[in-house]
Design a protein around this motif. Sequence first.
Motif, PDB file in Angstrom:
ATOM      1  N   LEU A 179      14.867  85.989   1.574  1.00  0.00           N
ATOM      2  CA  LEU A 179      16.176  86.519   1.899  1.00  0.00           C
ATOM      3  C   LEU A 179      16.221  87.995   1.506  1.00  0.00           C
ATOM      4  O   LEU A 179      15.285  88.496   0.876  1.00  0.00           O
ATOM      5  N   PRO A 180      17.287  88.712   1.859  1.00  0.00           N
ATOM      6  CA  PRO A 180      17.341  90.151   1.544  1.00  0.00           C
ATOM      7  C   PRO A 180      17.186  90.472   0.059  1.00  0.00           C
ATOM      8  O   PRO A 180      16.714  91.550  -0.301  1.00  0.00           O
ATOM      9  N   ASP A 181      17.585  89.532  -0.819  1.00  0.00           N
ATOM     10  CA  ASP A 181      17.454  89.780  -2.256  1.00  0.00           C
ATOM     11  C   ASP A 181      16.090  89.343  -2.790  1.00  0.00           C
ATOM     12  O   ASP A 181      15.909  89.240  -4.008  1.00  0.00           O
ATOM     13  N   ARG A 182      15.134  89.062  -1.866  1.00  0.00           N
ATOM     14  CA  ARG A 182      13.762  88.671  -2.212  1.00  0.00           C
ATOM     15  C   ARG A 182      13.684  87.298  -2.864  1.00  0.00           C
ATOM     16  O   ARG A 182      12.678  86.936  -3.460  1.00  0.00           O
ATOM     17  N   ARG A 183      14.734  86.500  -2.745  1.00  0.00           N
ATOM     18  CA  ARG A 183      14.689  85.145  -3.273  1.00  0.00           C
ATOM     19  C   ARG A 183      14.074  84.197  -2.239  1.00  0.00           C
ATOM     20  O   ARG A 183      14.269  84.349  -1.040  1.00  0.00           O
ATOM     21  N   ASP A 184      13.363  83.194  -2.758  1.00  0.00           N
ATOM     22  CA  ASP A 184      12.799  82.138  -1.929  1.00  0.00           C
ATOM     23  C   ASP A 184      13.843  81.029  -1.825  1.00  0.00           C
ATOM     24  O   ASP A 184      14.204  80.409  -2.827  1.00  0.00           O
ATOM     25  N   LEU A 185      14.352  80.780  -0.622  1.00  0.00           N
ATOM     26  CA  LEU A 185      15.413  79.797  -0.440  1.00  0.00           C
ATOM     27  C   LEU A 185      14.997  78.420  -0.952  1.00  0.00           C
ATOM     28  O   LEU A 185      15.824  77.669  -1.478  1.00  0.00           O
ATOM     29  N   ASN A 186      13.713  78.099  -0.819  1.00  0.00           N
ATOM     30  CA  ASN A 186      13.246  76.778  -1.231  1.00  0.00           C
ATOM     31  C   ASN A 186      13.040  76.659  -2.740  1.00  0.00           C
ATOM     32  O   ASN A 186      12.386  75.730  -3.212  1.00  0.00           O
ATOM     33  N   ARG A 187      13.576  77.608  -3.488  1.00  0.00           N
ATOM     34  CA  ARG A 187      13.639  77.508  -4.946  1.00  0.00           C
ATOM     35  C   ARG A 187      15.070  77.690  -5.441  1.00  0.00           C
ATOM     36  O   ARG A 187      15.293  77.911  -6.615  1.00  0.00           O
ATOM     37  N   CYS A 188      16.037  77.603  -4.502  1.00  0.00           N
ATOM     38  CA  CYS A 188      17.429  77.898  -4.851  1.00  0.00           C
ATOM     39  C   CYS A 188      18.367  76.705  -4.707  1.00  0.00           C
ATOM     40  O   CYS A 188      19.589  76.857  -4.881  1.00  0.00           O
ATOM     41  N   PHE A 189      17.841  75.531  -4.378  1.00  0.00           N
ATOM     42  CA  PHE A 189      18.689  74.353  -4.272  1.00  0.00           C
ATOM     43  C   PHE A 189      19.002  73.802  -5.661  1.00  0.00           C
ATOM     44  O   PHE A 189      18.189  73.944  -6.575  1.00  0.00           O
ATOM     45  N   PRO A 190      20.164  73.229  -5.896  1.00  0.00           N
ATOM     46  CA  PRO A 190      21.199  72.844  -4.931  1.00  0.00           C
ATOM     47  C   PRO A 190      22.143  73.972  -4.515  1.00  0.00           C
ATOM     48  O   PRO A 190      22.981  73.787  -3.647  1.00  0.00           O
ATOM     49  N   GLY A 191      22.016  75.124  -5.133  1.00  0.00           N
ATOM     50  CA  GLY A 191      22.855  76.246  -4.757  1.00  0.00           C
ATOM     51  C   GLY A 191      24.240  76.198  -5.375  1.00  0.00           C
ATOM     52  O   GLY A 191      24.577  75.299  -6.141  1.00  0.00           O
ATOM     53  N   SER A 192      25.033  77.200  -5.003  1.00  0.00           N
ATOM     54  CA  SER A 192      26.383  77.325  -5.569  1.00  0.00           C
ATOM     55  C   SER A 192      27.258  78.128  -4.612  1.00  0.00           C
ATOM     56  O   SER A 192      26.773  79.042  -3.932  1.00  0.00           O
ATOM     57  N   GLU A 193      28.534  77.788  -4.564  1.00  0.00           N
ATOM     58  CA  GLU A 193      29.470  78.518  -3.706  1.00  0.00           C
ATOM     59  C   GLU A 193      29.650  79.963  -4.159  1.00  0.00           C
ATOM     60  O   GLU A 193      29.969  80.838  -3.355  1.00  0.00           O
ATOM     61  N   LYS A 194      29.444  80.225  -5.454  1.00  0.00           N
ATOM     62  CA  LYS A 194      29.714  81.550  -5.989  1.00  0.00           C
ATOM     63  C   LYS A 194      28.454  82.238  -6.507  1.00  0.00           C
ATOM     64  O   LYS A 194      28.535  83.228  -7.229  1.00  0.00           O
ATOM     65  N   LEU A 233      23.229  85.179  -2.629  1.00  0.00           N
ATOM     66  CA  LEU A 233      23.217  84.884  -1.195  1.00  0.00           C
ATOM     67  C   LEU A 233      22.366  83.651  -0.915  1.00  0.00           C
ATOM     68  O   LEU A 233      22.770  82.751  -0.158  1.00  0.00           O
ATOM     69  N   ALA A 234      21.178  83.582  -1.521  1.00  0.00           N
ATOM     70  CA  ALA A 234      20.297  82.426  -1.327  1.00  0.00           C
ATOM     71  C   ALA A 234      20.964  81.156  -1.839  1.00  0.00           C
ATOM     72  O   ALA A 234      20.882  80.091  -1.214  1.00  0.00           O
ATOM     73  N   SER A 235      21.629  81.253  -2.986  1.00  0.00           N
ATOM     74  CA  SER A 235      22.291  80.099  -3.585  1.00  0.00           C
ATOM     75  C   SER A 235      23.430  79.593  -2.702  1.00  0.00           C
ATOM     76  O   SER A 235      23.621  78.380  -2.543  1.00  0.00           O
ATOM     77  N   ARG A 236      24.157  80.496  -2.089  1.00  0.00           N
ATOM     78  CA  ARG A 236      25.270  80.103  -1.205  1.00  0.00           C
ATOM     79  C   ARG A 236      24.754  79.414   0.054  1.00  0.00           C
ATOM     80  O   ARG A 236      25.321  78.421   0.516  1.00  0.00           O
ATOM     81  N   LEU A 237      23.656  79.950   0.607  1.00  0.00           N
ATOM     82  CA  LEU A 237      23.061  79.346   1.795  1.00  0.00           C
ATOM     83  C   LEU A 237      22.538  77.943   1.465  1.00  0.00           C
ATOM     84  O   LEU A 237      22.742  76.991   2.229  1.00  0.00           O
ATOM     85  N   ALA A 238      21.862  77.817   0.322  1.00  0.00           N
ATOM     86  CA  ALA A 238      21.345  76.513  -0.101  1.00  0.00           C
ATOM     87  C   ALA A 238      22.482  75.510  -0.285  1.00  0.00           C
ATOM     88  O   ALA A 238      22.369  74.336   0.100  1.00  0.00           O
ATOM     89  N   ASN A 239      23.588  75.967  -0.851  1.00  0.00           N
ATOM     90  CA  ASN A 239      24.741  75.103  -1.085  1.00  0.00           C
ATOM     91  C   ASN A 239      25.316  74.576   0.225  1.00  0.00           C
ATOM     92  O   ASN A 239      25.633  73.384   0.354  1.00  0.00           O
ATOM     93  N   VAL A 240      25.450  75.457   1.211  1.00  0.00           N
ATOM     94  CA  VAL A 240      25.987  75.043   2.520  1.00  0.00           C
ATOM     95  C   VAL A 240      25.049  74.039   3.180  1.00  0.00           C
ATOM     96  O   VAL A 240      25.483  72.989   3.681  1.00  0.00           O
ATOM     97  N   PHE A 241      23.755  74.323   3.170  1.00  0.00           N
ATOM     98  CA  PHE A 241      22.799  73.448   3.844  1.00  0.00           C
ATOM     99  C   PHE A 241      22.751  72.067   3.179  1.00  0.00           C
ATOM    100  O   PHE A 241      22.744  71.034   3.855  1.00  0.00           O
ATOM    101  N   LEU A 242      22.733  72.049   1.861  1.00  0.00           N
ATOM    102  CA  LEU A 242      22.632  70.777   1.148  1.00  0.00           C
ATOM    103  C   LEU A 242      23.894  69.930   1.347  1.00  0.00           C
ATOM    104  O   LEU A 242      23.815  68.722   1.601  1.00  0.00           O
ATOM    105  N   ASN A 243      25.053  70.558   1.242  1.00  0.00           N
ATOM    106  CA  ASN A 243      26.298  69.800   1.275  1.00  0.00           C
ATOM    107  C   ASN A 243      26.786  69.476   2.680  1.00  0.00           C
ATOM    108  O   ASN A 243      27.351  68.402   2.905  1.00  0.00           O
TER     109      ASN A 243
END
Length: 368
Positions: free
Chosen positions: A123-138, A141-151
Motif C-alpha cells: 500500500l502507499p504506506d509500504r505496509r503489506d496488507l496480508n500482515r494487517c488483519f484483522p484491521g481496524s476502522e481507525k 490505511l492498510a488496517s482500514r482496508l483489512a477491516n472492511v474486507f474481513l468484516n
Amino acid sequence: MTTKKKPASSGKEKKKASKPKAAKRADFHIGSDTIKAGTRKIIDLPISALPNRLQMNLPVHVFHGRRDGPTMFVSAAVHGDEIIGVEVIRRLAQRPALKQLKGTLLLVPVVNGYGFLNHSRYLPDRRDLNRCFPGSEKGSLASRLANVFLNQIVKVCDYGIDLHSAALHRDNLPQIRITKNDDAILELARVFNAPAILHSNLREGSLRKHAAELNVPVLLYEAGEALRFDEKAVRTGLSGILRVMQHIGMIRVDKIPKKRTDPTVFIKSTWLRAPTGGLLRLFKGLGETVEKGERIGVVSDLLGEMDIDVVSTRTGMIVGRTNLPIVNGGDALVHIARASLEESELSSAEALGDDEDSENLFYEDEII
C-alpha cells in the motif's frame, strides 16, 4: 337443441398435483446494497479518499443464486502486483454455470487497489496488507482496508479462495498451501487439483489466520510470477475454483477439464541458495524432479573464468524458482519440495510437518 354429454370419466385420468412453490430466497445485503435472489450486481465498498479527492473503493461482484447454498468469496491482488488472480476472476465471472448458481458468490478481483494501480505489492504506506488483519476502522490505511474486507466479505462466507503469485522476479508452480491438522482443508485442496499441495504455517496478521479464527476455510492458491499473466497458471486456477464450487454444491459443470493426475502432497521443503555471486544458469524448471547431489545449475563470474556448480541438497520437485540471472551469494534460487514416501502419510493433513531446516514459505515470498 341438443346438448352434448361429456364422456364419463374412466377413472384412469389423474389430476396433476400442483407443485408447491419453493419459498423465495432472501435478499443478500452487503454494505448499503441489496441483491435479490437470481441476480448479480457489482457494488463498491468505500475505503478512503485519494489525495486528488477521488474515492478508492473495494469492488465486489455479487452473484446471488435463486436457490440456497454456500456463500464463498474468491479474492485476488491482496498484494497489488500479484495479478494472476485478477484474470482468473475475470474468466470465472463469465462462466455460464453461474446462471444456475446455488448460494452466493462474492468475487473480489482487486483487494489492494492502491498496489494494483502502482504495480506494487504494498500500500502507499509500504505496509503489506496480508500482515494487517484483522484491521481496524481507525487504524492505518492498510488496517482500514483489512477491516472492511474481513468484516464485509470474509465474515459472511462459508468458504474462501485467495489467489496469489510468487513475488517479483520469482515464479511458482501452481500449488495450494494449507495448514496442517485440517483434513477438511486437505480434502478441498485435493479437489482443487493443482499439481502441488504444500504446508504453510499461519502467519500473524494474515488473511488465512483470521479467516480460520472465524471458522472460514480458505484455500491459498499460488502460481506464476508478479506482474505477469501465465496461461497455465490461469487455467489451473479457474478449473480448480470450478471443481471446488461443484464439490460443495454451488454449481453443476460439465466442461471442467478432467483430472489427469492427483496432486502431490509435500511434507517438507527448502530453498537452495546461491553459493556465490555471479551469473546464474539453471538447467531445471518448475515441476521437474531433482536428486540429492544432482548438478542443477551453475553460477559464473562476469569474465567466464569461474564456474561454481549449484548442487541439489534434497531429492524432490522444483515448486518455485528465481527468474533473475544476476545473483548474490545466499540468494534463494530454487524451492525444492519433498513428497511423502508412504501412502499412509498422504492420507491425513496431520502428516504435513516442517523439516528442521525448512524455512516458512512466506519468508521467501516476501520482499523485505
